[in-house]
Design a protein around this motif. Structure first.
Motif, PDB file in Angstrom:
ATOM      1  N   TYR A  83       0.496  -1.110  -0.219  1.00 20.42           N
ATOM      2  CA  TYR A  83      -0.104  -0.146  -0.117  1.00 20.42           C
ATOM      3  C   TYR A  83       1.177   0.829   0.323  1.00 20.42           C
ATOM      4  CZ  TYR A  83      -3.677   2.958   1.820  1.00 20.42           C
ATOM      5  OH  TYR A  83      -4.386   4.691   2.129  1.00 20.42           O
ATOM      6  N   LEU A  84       0.506   1.752  -1.117  1.00 20.00           N
ATOM      7  CA  LEU A  84       1.203   3.502  -1.208  1.00 20.00           C
ATOM      8  C   LEU A  84       0.492   4.326  -0.860  1.00 20.00           C
ATOM      9  CD1 LEU A  84       3.452   2.488  -4.500  1.00 20.00           C
ATOM     10  CD2 LEU A  84       3.923   1.985  -2.342  1.00 20.00           C
ATOM     11  N   GLY A  85       1.145   5.108  -0.377  1.00 18.20           N
ATOM     12  CA  GLY A  85       0.193   6.643   0.739  1.00 18.20           C
ATOM     13  C   GLY A  85      -0.101   7.701  -0.086  1.00 18.20           C
ATOM     14  N   SER A  86       0.482   8.270  -1.661  1.00 17.25           N
ATOM     15  CA  SER A  86       0.115   9.379  -2.538  1.00 17.25           C
ATOM     16  C   SER A  86       0.644   9.187  -4.129  1.00 17.25           C
ATOM     17  CB  SER A  86       1.489  10.364  -2.259  1.00 17.25           C
ATOM     18  OG  SER A  86       2.551   9.943  -2.127  1.00 17.25           O
ATOM     19  N   PHE A  87       0.532   9.094  -4.623  1.00 23.57           N
ATOM     20  CA  PHE A  87       0.446   9.037  -6.345  1.00 23.57           C
ATOM     21  C   PHE A  87       2.284   8.731  -6.408  1.00 23.57           C
ATOM     22  CE2 PHE A  87       1.499  10.287 -10.970  1.00 23.57           C
ATOM     23  CZ  PHE A  87      -0.011   8.858 -11.356  1.00 23.57           C
ATOM     24  N   ARG A  88       3.281  10.376  -5.722  1.00 24.81           N
ATOM     25  CA  ARG A  88       4.204  10.009  -6.026  1.00 24.81           C
ATOM     26  C   ARG A  88       5.002   9.092  -5.784  1.00 24.81           C
ATOM     27  NH1 ARG A  88       7.412  14.785  -3.741  1.00 24.81           N
ATOM     28  NH2 ARG A  88       5.809  14.664  -2.170  1.00 24.81           N
TER      29      ARG A  88
END
Ligand code: PXL
Length: 282
Positions: A83-88
């Motif tokens: 799980y990633l917290g932002s598009f960046r």
């Protein structure tokens, strides 16, 4: 003595709710493998069914952590992302992989972003396209059917599935780059549910199913991918690692169904750790 295996795990910390790092750490550590972490975000709970959760974005901490590790000369047998917290963070994780990878590092990407036909709360519509790019860097990808459908731009079906459709999806995933594709949430007519896997070298698809339990249980994708990663590093090969991960995850679901606890609180995988370790460490 052989050097202990070491993984870099890049996931969020959901403080309550048993998913991402709070399952990756105990499961992979129990297999005797060291887990170093790059947290992507800290949330009070996961986002699946809770409201009012806190969310601390750690996007700007990730590269400095990786650069420090690089300066120490640390090496990793696997990099395992979820799980990633932002598009960046999609580009940042890609850069971290390039920075820390050696020719022997196994790259496992779980493209966590969706389930049951829908993107998770707060993910933009453009996220699957970005995740597809990150998956091209992986040796192994572990999507569920929703995530695979989004990346392959095909309509979502809730199943039961036909073997040829699953086969086509696995080939499509592998065509993105990874030599191994593992698809979760696969079931056909009948009572089994589990994972399908494809190996590009042998051009073979296979299945590992277990008894199906009704209902949706949170965090099981993370438990499965963590167990799979541990099994792969323990040297089980894809078929052995998928089988062990399916049995471990299905056991946790069955136990939780029997206990009747709130499905948002996660599943009881802890009681299955001993059997899992006996399964994978021979
Ligand atoms: O289990 C996947 C997951 C991980 N982390 C967070 C989530 C979810 C799924 O909803 O919300 C924060």
């Amino acid at each position: 003595m052989k050097r202990q295996k070491r993984i870099a795990a890049i996931h969020d910390i959901s403080c309550f709710g048993k998913c991402s790092l709070t399952v990756a750490l105990p499961i992979i550590s129990a297999a005797g493998i060291e887990v170093s972490v790059i947290p992507t975000a800290v949330l009070s709970t996961h986002t699946g069914g809770f409201t009012g959760y806190t969310f601390r974005d750690l996007t700007d901490d990730m590269l400095p952590i990786a650069r420090h590790w690089k300066s120490l000369g640390l090496e990793f047998d696997a990099i395992y992302t979820g799980y990633l917290g932002s598009f960046r963070q999609l580009d940042i994780v890609s850069e971290i992989i390039d920075m820390l990878k050696t020719p022997d590092t196994l790259i496992v990407v779980d493209p966590v972003m969706a389930d049951n036909g829908r993107l998770y709360a707060s993910f933009p519509e453009t996220f699957p396209e970005g995740m597809k790019k990150l998956c091209s860097k992986a040796d192994v990808v572990v999507p569920n059917i929703t995530e695979a459908s989004l990346m392959l731009e095909i309509p979502y079906s809730e199943g039961p599935y036909a073997a040829e459709d699953i086969n086509r999806m696995l080939r499509g995933l592998s065509a993105l780059g990874p030599k191994t594709a593992v698809l979760t949430g696969v079931y056909f007519d009948g009572s089994g549910l589990g994972a399908a896997f494809y190996d590009a070298a042998s051009d073979k698809t296979d299945f590992a199913l277990s008894e199906r339990v009704e209902g949706y249980y949170h965090g099981t994708g993370d438990i499965f991918a963590s167990a799979l990663t541990a099994g792969l590093l323990a040297g089980l090969g894809t078929a052995g690692a998928v089988r062990a991960a399916v049995d471990f995850t299905a056991g946790a679901i069955r136990r939780t169904w029997e206990a009747g606890t709130d499905v948002r609180y996660g599943v009881n995988f802890e009681a299955g750790i001993r059997a899992f370790i006996e399964d994978i460490i021979k």
